[in-house]
Design a protein around this motif. Structure first.
Motif, PDB file in Angstrom:
ATOM      1  N   ILE B 163      26.973 -33.664   4.891  1.00  0.00           N
ATOM      2  CA  ILE B 163      28.379 -33.588   4.511  1.00  0.00           C
ATOM      3  C   ILE B 163      28.554 -34.230   3.319  1.00  0.00           C
ATOM      4  O   ILE B 163      28.299 -35.327   3.109  1.00  0.00           O
ATOM      5  CB  ILE B 163      29.068 -34.328   5.774  1.00  0.00           C
ATOM      6  N   ALA B 164      29.297 -33.630   2.335  1.00  0.00           N
ATOM      7  CA  ALA B 164      29.911 -34.104   1.286  1.00  0.00           C
ATOM      8  C   ALA B 164      31.506 -33.957   1.245  1.00  0.00           C
ATOM      9  O   ALA B 164      31.854 -32.851   1.399  1.00  0.00           O
ATOM     10  CB  ALA B 164      29.182 -33.361  -0.080  1.00  0.00           C
ATOM     11  N   THR B 165      32.051 -35.117   0.927  1.00  0.00           N
ATOM     12  CA  THR B 165      33.651 -35.155   0.918  1.00  0.00           C
ATOM     13  C   THR B 165      34.080 -35.564  -0.154  1.00  0.00           C
ATOM     14  O   THR B 165      33.693 -36.391  -0.942  1.00  0.00           O
ATOM     15  CB  THR B 165      34.201 -35.955   2.304  1.00  0.00           C
ATOM     16  N   VAL B 166      35.300 -34.830  -0.513  1.00  0.00           N
ATOM     17  CA  VAL B 166      36.068 -35.424  -1.637  1.00  0.00           C
ATOM     18  C   VAL B 166      37.381 -35.967  -1.214  1.00  0.00           C
ATOM     19  O   VAL B 166      37.917 -35.345  -0.524  1.00  0.00           O
ATOM     20  CB  VAL B 166      36.355 -34.118  -2.566  1.00  0.00           C
ATOM     21  N   LEU B 167      37.334 -37.221  -1.413  1.00  0.00           N
ATOM     22  CA  LEU B 167      38.508 -38.265  -0.841  1.00  0.00           C
ATOM     23  C   LEU B 167      39.438 -38.461  -1.827  1.00  0.00           C
ATOM     24  O   LEU B 167      39.312 -39.148  -2.674  1.00  0.00           O
ATOM     25  CB  LEU B 167      37.771 -39.093  -0.316  1.00  0.00           C
ATOM     26  N   LEU B 168      40.912 -37.827  -1.804  1.00  0.00           N
ATOM     27  CA  LEU B 168      41.825 -38.331  -2.629  1.00  0.00           C
ATOM     28  C   LEU B 168      43.143 -38.564  -1.719  1.00  0.00           C
ATOM     29  O   LEU B 168      43.070 -38.426  -0.566  1.00  0.00           O
ATOM     30  CB  LEU B 168      41.924 -37.330  -3.663  1.00  0.00           C
ATOM     31  N   ASP B 169      44.126 -39.135  -2.421  1.00  0.00           N
ATOM     32  CA  ASP B 169      45.360 -39.351  -1.758  1.00  0.00           C
ATOM     33  C   ASP B 169      46.326 -38.323  -2.278  1.00  0.00           C
ATOM     34  O   ASP B 169      46.161 -37.455  -3.028  1.00  0.00           O
ATOM     35  CB  ASP B 169      45.825 -40.509  -2.009  1.00  0.00           C
ATOM     36  N   GLY B 170      47.667 -38.337  -1.532  1.00  0.00           N
ATOM     37  CA  GLY B 170      48.577 -37.346  -1.816  1.00  0.00           C
ATOM     38  C   GLY B 170      49.042 -37.373  -3.303  1.00  0.00           C
ATOM     39  O   GLY B 170      49.655 -36.141  -3.689  1.00  0.00           O
ATOM     40  N   VAL B 171      48.865 -38.363  -3.849  1.00  0.00           N
ATOM     41  CA  VAL B 171      49.496 -38.523  -5.262  1.00  0.00           C
ATOM     42  C   VAL B 171      48.573 -37.478  -5.959  1.00  0.00           C
ATOM     43  O   VAL B 171      49.227 -36.598  -6.588  1.00  0.00           O
ATOM     44  CB  VAL B 171      49.191 -39.834  -5.907  1.00  0.00           C
ATOM     45  N   LEU B 172      47.310 -37.564  -6.093  1.00  0.00           N
ATOM     46  CA  LEU B 172      46.305 -36.683  -6.673  1.00  0.00           C
ATOM     47  C   LEU B 172      46.616 -35.274  -6.270  1.00  0.00           C
ATOM     48  O   LEU B 172      46.558 -34.204  -6.988  1.00  0.00           O
ATOM     49  CB  LEU B 172      45.037 -37.068  -6.517  1.00  0.00           C
ATOM     50  N   GLY B 173      46.829 -34.883  -4.936  1.00  0.00           N
ATOM     51  CA  GLY B 173      46.675 -33.638  -4.476  1.00  0.00           C
ATOM     52  C   GLY B 173      48.093 -33.019  -4.959  1.00  0.00           C
ATOM     53  O   GLY B 173      48.108 -31.620  -5.027  1.00  0.00           O
ATOM     54  N   GLN B 174      49.162 -33.731  -4.989  1.00  0.00           N
ATOM     55  CA  GLN B 174      50.572 -33.160  -5.306  1.00  0.00           C
ATOM     56  C   GLN B 174      50.710 -33.033  -7.052  1.00  0.00           C
ATOM     57  O   GLN B 174      51.540 -32.399  -7.495  1.00  0.00           O
ATOM     58  CB  GLN B 174      51.668 -33.865  -4.867  1.00  0.00           C
ATOM     59  N   MET B 175      49.874 -33.802  -7.823  1.00  0.00           N
ATOM     60  CA  MET B 175      50.514 -34.125  -9.208  1.00  0.00           C
ATOM     61  C   MET B 175      49.600 -32.901 -10.001  1.00  0.00           C
ATOM     62  O   MET B 175      48.766 -32.462  -9.731  1.00  0.00           O
ATOM     63  CB  MET B 175      49.628 -35.493  -9.673  1.00  0.00           C
ATOM     64  N   MET B 176      50.421 -32.712 -11.018  1.00  0.00           N
ATOM     65  CA  MET B 176      50.029 -31.684 -11.963  1.00  0.00           C
ATOM     66  C   MET B 176      49.428 -32.203 -13.347  1.00  0.00           C
ATOM     67  O   MET B 176      49.978 -33.282 -13.690  1.00  0.00           O
ATOM     68  CB  MET B 176      51.081 -30.744 -12.288  1.00  0.00           C
ATOM     69  N   GLU B 177      48.210 -32.045 -13.630  1.00  0.00           N
ATOM     70  CA  GLU B 177      47.696 -32.532 -14.946  1.00  0.00           C
ATOM     71  C   GLU B 177      46.947 -31.494 -15.459  1.00  0.00           C
ATOM     72  O   GLU B 177      46.624 -30.700 -14.908  1.00  0.00           O
ATOM     73  CB  GLU B 177      46.696 -33.504 -14.520  1.00  0.00           C
ATOM     74  N   PRO B 178      46.714 -31.529 -16.847  1.00  0.00           N
ATOM     75  CA  PRO B 178      45.831 -30.605 -17.492  1.00  0.00           C
ATOM     76  C   PRO B 178      44.357 -30.579 -17.057  1.00  0.00           C
ATOM     77  O   PRO B 178      43.888 -31.749 -16.974  1.00  0.00           O
ATOM     78  CB  PRO B 178      45.868 -31.009 -19.057  1.00  0.00           C
ATOM     79  N   VAL B 179      43.713 -29.576 -16.825  1.00  0.00           N
ATOM     80  CA  VAL B 179      42.373 -29.588 -16.366  1.00  0.00           C
ATOM     81  C   VAL B 179      41.514 -28.283 -17.093  1.00  0.00           C
ATOM     82  O   VAL B 179      42.047 -27.440 -17.634  1.00  0.00           O
ATOM     83  CB  VAL B 179      42.137 -29.445 -15.000  1.00  0.00           C
ATOM     84  N   GLU B 180      40.452 -28.728 -17.262  1.00  0.00           N
ATOM     85  CA  GLU B 180      39.520 -27.815 -17.793  1.00  0.00           C
ATOM     86  C   GLU B 180      38.568 -27.317 -16.489  1.00  0.00           C
ATOM     87  O   GLU B 180      37.859 -28.228 -15.728  1.00  0.00           O
ATOM     88  CB  GLU B 180      38.716 -28.276 -19.151  1.00  0.00           C
ATOM     89  N   LEU B 181      38.608 -26.011 -16.319  1.00  0.00           N
ATOM     90  CA  LEU B 181      37.862 -25.573 -15.149  1.00  0.00           C
ATOM     91  C   LEU B 181      36.489 -25.092 -15.537  1.00  0.00           C
ATOM     92  O   LEU B 181      36.297 -24.632 -16.714  1.00  0.00           O
ATOM     93  CB  LEU B 181      38.675 -24.508 -14.330  1.00  0.00           C
ATOM     94  N   PRO B 182      35.552 -25.283 -14.621  1.00  0.00           N
ATOM     95  CA  PRO B 182      34.207 -24.659 -15.018  1.00  0.00           C
ATOM     96  C   PRO B 182      34.195 -23.131 -15.002  1.00  0.00           C
ATOM     97  O   PRO B 182      35.025 -22.848 -14.504  1.00  0.00           O
ATOM     98  CB  PRO B 182      33.230 -25.549 -13.762  1.00  0.00           C
ATOM     99  N   ALA B 183      33.046 -22.592 -15.353  1.00  0.00           N
ATOM    100  CA  ALA B 183      32.979 -21.242 -15.450  1.00  0.00           C
ATOM    101  C   ALA B 183      32.652 -20.801 -14.037  1.00  0.00           C
ATOM    102  O   ALA B 183      31.889 -21.669 -13.078  1.00  0.00           O
ATOM    103  CB  ALA B 183      31.650 -21.006 -16.474  1.00  0.00           C
ATOM    104  N   MET B 184      32.710 -19.552 -13.815  1.00  0.00           N
ATOM    105  CA  MET B 184      32.546 -19.166 -12.456  1.00  0.00           C
ATOM    106  C   MET B 184      31.079 -18.892 -12.045  1.00  0.00           C
ATOM    107  O   MET B 184      30.280 -18.460 -12.862  1.00  0.00           O
ATOM    108  CB  MET B 184      33.047 -17.825 -12.150  1.00  0.00           C
ATOM    109  N   ARG B 185      30.436 -19.637 -10.958  1.00  0.00           N
ATOM    110  CA  ARG B 185      29.097 -19.340 -10.803  1.00  0.00           C
ATOM    111  C   ARG B 185      28.793 -18.395 -10.015  1.00  0.00           C
ATOM    112  O   ARG B 185      29.620 -17.965  -9.190  1.00  0.00           O
ATOM    113  CB  ARG B 185      28.563 -20.572  -9.916  1.00  0.00           C
ATOM    114  N   ALA B 186      27.509 -17.745 -10.073  1.00  0.00           N
ATOM    115  CA  ALA B 186      27.015 -16.598  -9.198  1.00  0.00           C
ATOM    116  C   ALA B 186      26.950 -17.223  -7.806  1.00  0.00           C
ATOM    117  O   ALA B 186      26.364 -18.419  -7.654  1.00  0.00           O
ATOM    118  CB  ALA B 186      25.884 -15.823  -9.882  1.00  0.00           C
ATOM    119  N   LEU B 187      26.922 -16.304  -6.972  1.00  0.00           N
ATOM    120  CA  LEU B 187      26.874 -16.410  -5.624  1.00  0.00           C
ATOM    121  C   LEU B 187      25.437 -16.540  -5.270  1.00  0.00           C
ATOM    122  O   LEU B 187      24.612 -15.578  -5.794  1.00  0.00           O
ATOM    123  CB  LEU B 187      27.424 -15.759  -4.517  1.00  0.00           C
TER     124      LEU B 187
END
Lengths: 255, 390
Positions: B163-187
């Motif tokens: 099990i791998a979990t990403v644990l964050l709080d409502g601040v991070l979930g709701q906040m908007m910030e500039p992000v660089e998204l990774p490339a789409m991986r093949a399935l």
């Protein structure tokens, strides 16, 4: 000189290919063995062994994964329909079925079974109803008959305080997502043959992609009913069938 | 790729899609619902599986089923929903199948509120389910880090079948910030050999979360413990700020603030402010809460005058910091509960107190008091209004 007839061997009865042959843990007179065999025969006849997936429950049949020679998982108590949903949604070409008892399906797992049926999840459910919790030693189940004595209703199920039997076929057949819902019994050879046909029809419903299918099988639990196996079968006929009438509750042709 | 402005929940969803998630099962709960909504649109567009389950209990068991099929699968929820998933997580752990869980924490206990919190540390890091097992827990402090750690979560889950979990709080979930998204991986094209895909041309596979014999169940437990130890050896991650451990350096941090996620981000402002006042303080921000960076903290404790743990809970990670420090230095705590976010000024004040308290070498062995909130400060008006919302 004596002419010797050539000896030809013809197999008239054998273990279904879909069973492993492992000795079961079931009590003498238990109906799980018969139910397992009917499911395995249906799988063989439909030629789906190599794409069949069993989701076993918690209860006496928790070991079913060991008896079927097909890919198998064991779910948490009552969660088999949810686990089967996950397995089926990511590989819709497989034939996924759950095998559940009455405590598992009609009590702790009633939300999961209702919503699987409501979604019209293209799964098959084999529901073995013997009116008690078998593995924990015969406690009252949601399907226990009014007045029936169990280890947790020692004076008999009093419907005023312990409620009434939950009739799953009647309940699920109300849902539009349910395609095939039937109740059969395992109390006689004739009824067993009818049960087999219903199981085949349930799997066919899934193969044809028509939606949710369930066959409820009325079964005995001589150990926890404190009866001889033959008496227990008779008791199904005289006591269970009137409460749980046999028949097809839903047969939807279109998908 | 150019940066784009995204809400934390949606950025995590898109990151998971690009990491190759093949199925998502979830249930609405604030403050993570945008993640589910985003998936409901994007997954069908890509021909992947999205299903809104009837409950978190069902969702985690759907995840369990899809994971048994050897597919990349995830769910997301928030604190009360994660509580409901603990049964399923225990079964998943016993089955050695990989799953990814995103928990956008809210205030508790009970229905609590929908304001940000870090009070799921115990139930995620220690795992509230029955039995001995531990997931990997990744704690981002920015939306970008949430994106990066989501992709990492899938890789680690599969590498260790855990099990791998990403644990964050409502601040991070709701906040908007500039992000660089990774490339789409093949399935992935072929499921792993252990997967439940139908016994075609091979012996049957089983995924079974129990062992009736004590010897067998102990063997399963030893295998889980071996895996946990290997993860602890190889996967510890943290970030440090203004901690210069070079021998003889004048910038060397004598006081260490330990905080994760949003609390870590707020604490950094306080640490910088304290530095300007001449207090030699640095920040250690664990990224993997499990495995916990205990060796590094123990190392820092060799020379540090004192530690301050800051959390948005009543002191949960605090216990792990204390175990790591092992009595080598005083450990103070500052925490806010109920969905309150600590303010940099309040943390700065706690740093000053720690500085005063540990000013004399003889004080080193004194255990610091635990302050849930500064008693000499009135509650902020803004905080009061936040708690009344539900």
């Amino acid at each position: 000189m004596i002419a010797v007839e050539p000896f030809t061997e013809q197999v008239v009865f054998q273990r279904p290919r879909a069973m492993t042959g492992a000795p079961t843990t079931y009590c003498p007179g238990c109906m799980h063995g018969v139910a397992h065999r009917l499911v395995a025969e249906a799988i063989d006849e439909l030629g789906i062994r190599e794409r069949a997936i069993l989701v076993a429950p918690v209860g006496c049949s928790v070991f079913a994964y060991n008896y079927f020679d097909i890919d198998s998982v064991v779910a948490a108590h009552g969660r088999a329909p949810a686990m089967a949903t996950g397995l089926k949604r990511v590989q819709p070409d497989k034939i996924v079925f759950t095998y559940q008892g009455d405590g598992d399906l009609a009590s702790i797992g009633i939300a999961e079974i209702l919503h699987a049926a409501g979604r019209g999840e293209n799964l098959t459910v084999i529901f073995v109803n013997n009116a008690v919790y078998g593995m924990t030693g015969g406690q009252m189940a949601p399907t226990t008959l009014p007045g029936m004595k169990t280890t947790s209703s020692p004076l008999g199920r009093d419907t005023r305080t312990m409620g009434h039997p939950i009739k799953m076929c009647e309940l699920l057949s109300q849902l539009d997502g349910a395609a095939f819902i039937a109740r059969r019994s395992l109390h006689s050879p004739a009824e067993i043959r009818k049960a087999k046909k219903a199981i085949v029809q349930a799997f066919k419903t899934q193969i044809e992609g028509r939606g949710f299918s369930m066959v409820e099988l009325l079964a005995s639990c001589p150990t926890n009913w404190d009866m001889k196996p033959v008496d227990a079968l008779k008791w199904i006929e005289t006591h269970m069938v009137p409460i749980y009438p046999l028949g097809d509750y839903k047969t939807r042709v279109e998908s | 790729m150019a940066k784009q402005l995204m809400k934390g929940n949606e950025a995590i969803a898109e990151a998971a899609i690009r990491a190759g998630v093949e199925a998502y099962f979830g249930y609405p709960i604030t403050p993570q619902t945008e993640l589910l909504e985003y998936m409901s649109k994007r997954m069908p567009e890509l021909g992947r599986v999205f299903l809104q389950a009837e409950s978190e209990v069902a969702a985690i068991n759907m995840v369990y089923g899809a994971a048994c099929a050897g597919r990349r699968v995830m769910t997301s929820s928030s604190s009360p929903g994660i509580s409901l998933m603990q049964e399923g997580l225990s079964y998943i752990a016993a089955s050695h199948v990989p799953v990814v869980i995103v928990d956008v924490m809210r205030g508790g206990p009970g229905l609590g509120n929908i304001a940000p919190s870090q009070s799921d540390y115990f139930q995620m890091v220690k795992m509230a389910g029955h039995g001995d097992y531990k997931p990997i827990v990744l704690a981002p402090a920015t939306v970008q880090e949430a994106v990066d750690l989501t992709a990492l979560a899938f890789d680690l889950a599969e590498r260790y079948r855990t099990i791998a979990t990403v644990l964050l709080d409502g601040v991070l979930g709701q906040m908007m910030e500039p992000v660089e998204l990774p490339a789409m991986r093949a399935l992935p094209t072929t499921p792993p050999a252990w997967a439940i895909t139908g016994a075609a041309g091979r012996a049957k596979n089983s995924v079974v979360p129990f062992r009736m014999q004590a010897d067998d169940l102990e063997a399963l437990n030893l295998e889980l413990q071996r895996k946990i130890a290997e993860i602890a050896r190889r996967e510890v991650r943290f970030k440090e700020y203004l901690i210069d451990t070079t021998s003889g350096s004048t910038d060397k941090a004598e006081l260490i603030v330990v905080a994760f996620g949003t609390a870590g981000r707020v604490a950094l402002s306080a640490v910088k402010a304290a530095r300007q006042k001449g207090i030699c303080v640095g920040l250690h921000r664990p990224i993997t809460l499990s495995p916990f960076p205990d060796e590094r903290l123990s190392q820092l404790a060799d020379e540090a005058r004192g530690f301050l743990v800051v959390e948005m809970n009543a002191g949960q990670m605090l216990q792990d910091v204390k175990l790591s420090v092992g009595g080598q230095a005083p450990v103070r705590f500052y925490g806010r509960t109920g969905g309150q976010v600590p303010m940099p000024d309040d943390i700065a004040l706690e740093i000053e107190k720690l500085d005063e308290m540990t000013g004399h070498p003889l004080d080193h062995k004194i255990e610091g008091p635990v302050a849930l909130r500064p008693v000499d400060r009135p509650a902020r008006r803004q905080e009061t209004s936040r708690t009344s919302r539900n």
